[in-house]
Write a protein that holds these residues in place. Structure first.
Motif, short mmCIF file in Angstrom:
data_model
loop_
_atom_site.label_atom_id
_atom_site.label_comp_id
_atom_site.label_asym_id
_atom_site.label_seq_id
_atom_site.Cartn_x
_atom_site.Cartn_y
_atom_site.Cartn_z
N VAL A 97 -21.85 -29.40 23.10
CA VAL A 97 -23.28 -29.69 22.97
C VAL A 97 -23.76 -30.50 24.18
CG1 VAL A 97 -24.94 -31.04 21.62
CG2 VAL A 97 -23.33 -29.54 20.46
N ASP A 98 -22.98 -31.47 24.59
CA ASP A 98 -23.32 -32.30 25.73
C ASP A 98 -23.38 -31.49 27.02
OD1 ASP A 98 -23.46 -35.08 27.10
OD2 ASP A 98 -21.70 -34.17 28.03
N LYS A 99 -22.43 -30.61 27.22
CA LYS A 99 -22.38 -29.78 28.43
C LYS A 99 -23.63 -28.91 28.53
CE LYS A 99 -19.12 -26.77 30.91
NZ LYS A 99 -19.92 -25.55 31.13
N ILE A 100 -24.03 -28.34 27.41
CA ILE A 100 -25.23 -27.51 27.39
C ILE A 100 -26.46 -28.34 27.78
CG2 ILE A 100 -26.83 -26.28 25.85
CD1 ILE A 100 -24.32 -25.35 24.29
N GLU A 103 -26.49 -28.94 31.56
CA GLU A 103 -26.56 -27.80 32.47
C GLU A 103 -27.72 -26.86 32.22
OE1 GLU A 103 -22.80 -25.83 32.20
OE2 GLU A 103 -21.68 -27.48 33.14
N LEU A 104 -28.27 -26.85 30.99
CA LEU A 104 -29.22 -25.79 30.64
C LEU A 104 -30.58 -26.29 30.14
CD1 LEU A 104 -26.71 -23.39 28.85
CD2 LEU A 104 -27.64 -23.15 31.17
N THR A 105 -30.80 -27.60 30.12
CA THR A 105 -32.09 -28.13 29.68
C THR A 105 -32.67 -29.05 30.75
OG1 THR A 105 -31.37 -30.20 28.62
CG2 THR A 105 -31.12 -28.18 27.35
N GLY A 122 -36.86 -28.90 26.46
CA GLY A 122 -36.95 -28.49 27.86
C GLY A 122 -36.04 -27.34 28.23
N ILE A 123 -35.95 -26.33 27.36
CA ILE A 123 -35.11 -25.17 27.65
C ILE A 123 -35.98 -24.07 28.25
CG2 ILE A 123 -33.54 -23.44 26.71
CD1 ILE A 123 -33.20 -25.30 24.26
N ILE A 132 -27.39 -20.09 23.09
CA ILE A 132 -26.94 -19.58 21.80
C ILE A 132 -25.49 -19.11 21.89
CG2 ILE A 132 -27.20 -17.66 20.19
CD1 ILE A 132 -29.20 -19.70 19.62
N ARG A 133 -25.16 -18.45 22.96
CA ARG A 133 -23.79 -17.95 23.12
C ARG A 133 -22.81 -19.10 23.31
NH1 ARG A 133 -24.08 -12.63 26.93
NH2 ARG A 133 -21.97 -12.37 26.12
#
Length: 571
Positions: A97-100, A103-105, A122-123, A132-133
């Motif tokens: 969850v933290d990595k996402i 890197e993605l928000t 902020g996605i 999601i994946r």
């Protein structure tokens, strides 16, 4: 009252009802919209459907006018809310969850919600499918986190009565899993599963093709704690134990916080007690409540579509009789249980299994690296070494649960190093919560999360001035009356009316079994503080032994008690 629908069948249904019917079980044109790069948004219809998949489309309202002047579309982004029954996740899941988030928000943060899950802000649209994946790889998902379905099921995260908590938590997971939508749309759109041809007869045995009339919320409480605010939910299960073993639940139904400013036909409401049910009947009663709401709920006026209005409009006895009819089991008289504190136990607590649990206060639920307080880095470092699990609380905090005695020093050292532990907080701050509001929530009329810490500091100064800083007051703030932070169940509720202006509500009790009532409308901070200053002075001078602030405001007549929301909240 009659148990027949109150709305004539010939009336035009709410627009969302037609949208759901035509969506092919929540598919709509989401997949096509996802591949459209010329805009950062989805179509109006798909914006409603993506909620069922766990997303809300938002834009940065702080930049809205600037971008309009530049002839640019709003800075669209998305908020994703995950499904995490009972708020329990593994350390591996936390690291994922933290990595996402990093890197993605664009917010680079994790926000803990008032329903024991996390959400991202902020996605950009191009990252939705990747997120999601990535969540799926960690055995997490966002299906049914929003929309007209049963949402994240809450459960008391009690770290002391470990055995009872584990039993209650298992039921929270069962309730969540059993009430998930059956549509394959989520897997097809986001996980590239092969499209499955479906038939209308068997796709949604509980929900049907139009799902529920409105959102539906469920919680499992473990007395004496009421941290999940069980009476504010559409459906609640209050654990009944004998000799430390879970034997059944007291079922409550018909709670809900949302209302609309100026519309007296809308109101918040606390759930009714219906009686005791045995464990083996739990899922059957949950399904019965949901299917009665599916069949009886108002599909004409969405503002009157929650279960609370269904019970009010059809009557308690008719609703209860229909549940018993559908289950084939009668309610037993409710068991005597004590509902008490809604706060979290901060610091170290020893569990019955001789392990330890550390509850950390997270201001506003926002886990982000700040100057001098690198909270997100700290949680990441703890997750790398912690052997137990993490539990998100309904007060937007986190519990480092299941720590061996030998590992306590290391965990505490990391928590203190990164600013997660060591800050002194008042009892009031520790019991109080706020919603996100501006700049991302489209419904917000005023600030909440960004303003709330400073507001609480001013309240604490007043409490200190009057000499009762050691006594907790449950204070909640929202940017609008939809009630995401459950403000109408707070001893002091602040509900946004306009920028810098709030409605002030008083009179809920400390335990969360009575609503508050409007005291002052559309007022600014100076007037709020002046009013609280006067009331705090009277409280200290006139309160009875062990009296709480909410009870005091009712006893002296500042506001009248709300015993029947339909009759008393606006009256």
């Amino acid at each position: 009252m009659s148990d027949k629908k109150t709305e004539p069948k010939s009336e035009k249904l709410a627009a969302n009802e037609y949208l759901k019917t035509d969506s092919n079980y929540l598919r709509g044109t989401i997949k096509q919209g996802l591949g459209t790069a010329v805009t950062g948004s989805f179509s109006d219809g798909d914006q409603q459907l993506i909620k069922f998949h766990g997303f809300y489309q938002q834009d940065d309202r702080d930049l809205r006018n600037e971008r309009k002047e530049q002839k640019l579309e709003p800075l669209y982004s998305f908020m994703l809310r995950a499904r995490v029954p009972g708020g329990v996740c593994t350390t591996r899941q936390w690291l994922g969850v933290d990595k996402i988030a990093c890197e993605l928000t664009s917010s680079n943060s994790i926000r803990l919600t008032t329903r024991q899950t996390f959400q991202y802000h902020g996605i950009p649209k191009r990252h939705l499918k990747t997120i999601i994946r990535d969540l799926d790889r960690e055995a997490l998902d966002s299906i049914a986190a929003c929309g007209d379905v049963n949402r994240n099921v809450m459960c008391n995260p009690n770290p002391v009565e470990s055995k009872l908590h584990a039993q209650a938590y298992e039921w929270a997971k069962k309730l969540s899993d059993n009430m998930l939508p059956h549509t394959k749309a989520y897997a097809e759109i986001w996980l590239d599963d092969e499209k499955i041809m479906t038939t209308k007869e068997d796709v949604e045995p509980v929900y049907g093709e139009t799902y529920l009339p409105r959102k539906f919320k469920m919680a499992v409480a473990v007395p004496p704690d009421n941290d999940v605010d069980v009476y504010t939910n559409d459906l609640g299960f209050i654990a009944v134990a004998e000799a430390g073993e879970l034997v059944g639940f007291n079922l409550v139904a018909g709670g809900g916080m949302g209302s609309t400013h100026g519309e007296v036909e809308t109101f918040p409401r606390l759930a009714d007690d219906f009686g005791y049910i045995k464990l083996e009947d739990t899922l059957k009663f949950a399904e019965a409540v949901m299917t009665v709401q599916r069949d009886w709920g108002n599909r004409v006026n969405r503002k009157r579509a929650r279960l609370k209005y269904t019970i009010v409009d059809h009557g308690y006895e008719a609703f209860k009789a229909e549940l018993e009819k559908r289950v084939g089991v009668a309610f037993e008289p409710k068991r005597n249980v004590v509902i008490g504190d809604r706060g979290d136990r901060y610091g170290w607590i020893k569990g019955v299994a001789n392990d330890w649990h550390l509850t950390l206060f997270i201001e506003g639920g926002r886990i982000k690296d700040l100057p001098g307080e690198p909270l997100q880095t700290g949680m990441r470092e703890i997750a790398k070494v912690h052997k137990g699990d993490f539990r998100m609380t309904s007060n937007q905090n986190v519990i480092i649960a299941g720590v061996d005695e030998a590992d306590k020093a290391e965990i505490e050292g990391l928590a203190r190093k990164y600013g997660l532990m060591g800050r002194l907080i008042s009892e009031t701050r520790g019991h109080s919560i706020a919603c996100v509001a501006l700049p991302t929530c489209a419904l917000a009329m005023a600030e909440a999360e960004r303003y709330f810490p400073d507001f609480l500091s001013k309240v604490e100064n007043l409490q200190d001035k009057h000499g009762f800083l050691d006594q907790a007051i449950v204070i909640r703030m929202t940017g609008c009356p939809n009630g995401c932070a459950r403000p109408f169940a707070a001893e002091i509720g602040l509900v946004g009316k306009a920028p810098g202006r709030y409605n002030l509500y008083l009179g809920a009790n400390f335990e969360g079994t009575r609503l508050n009532k409007l005291h002052k409308e559309n007022i600014q901070e100076a007037e709020i503080m002046a009013e609280l200053d006067t009331l705090f002075g009277r409280f200290v001078a006139e309160k009875e032994v062990d009296e709480t602030f909410g009870n005091f405001t009712v006893r002296i007549g500042v506001v009248k008690a709300v015993n029947d929301a339909a009759r008393d909240f606006h009256g």
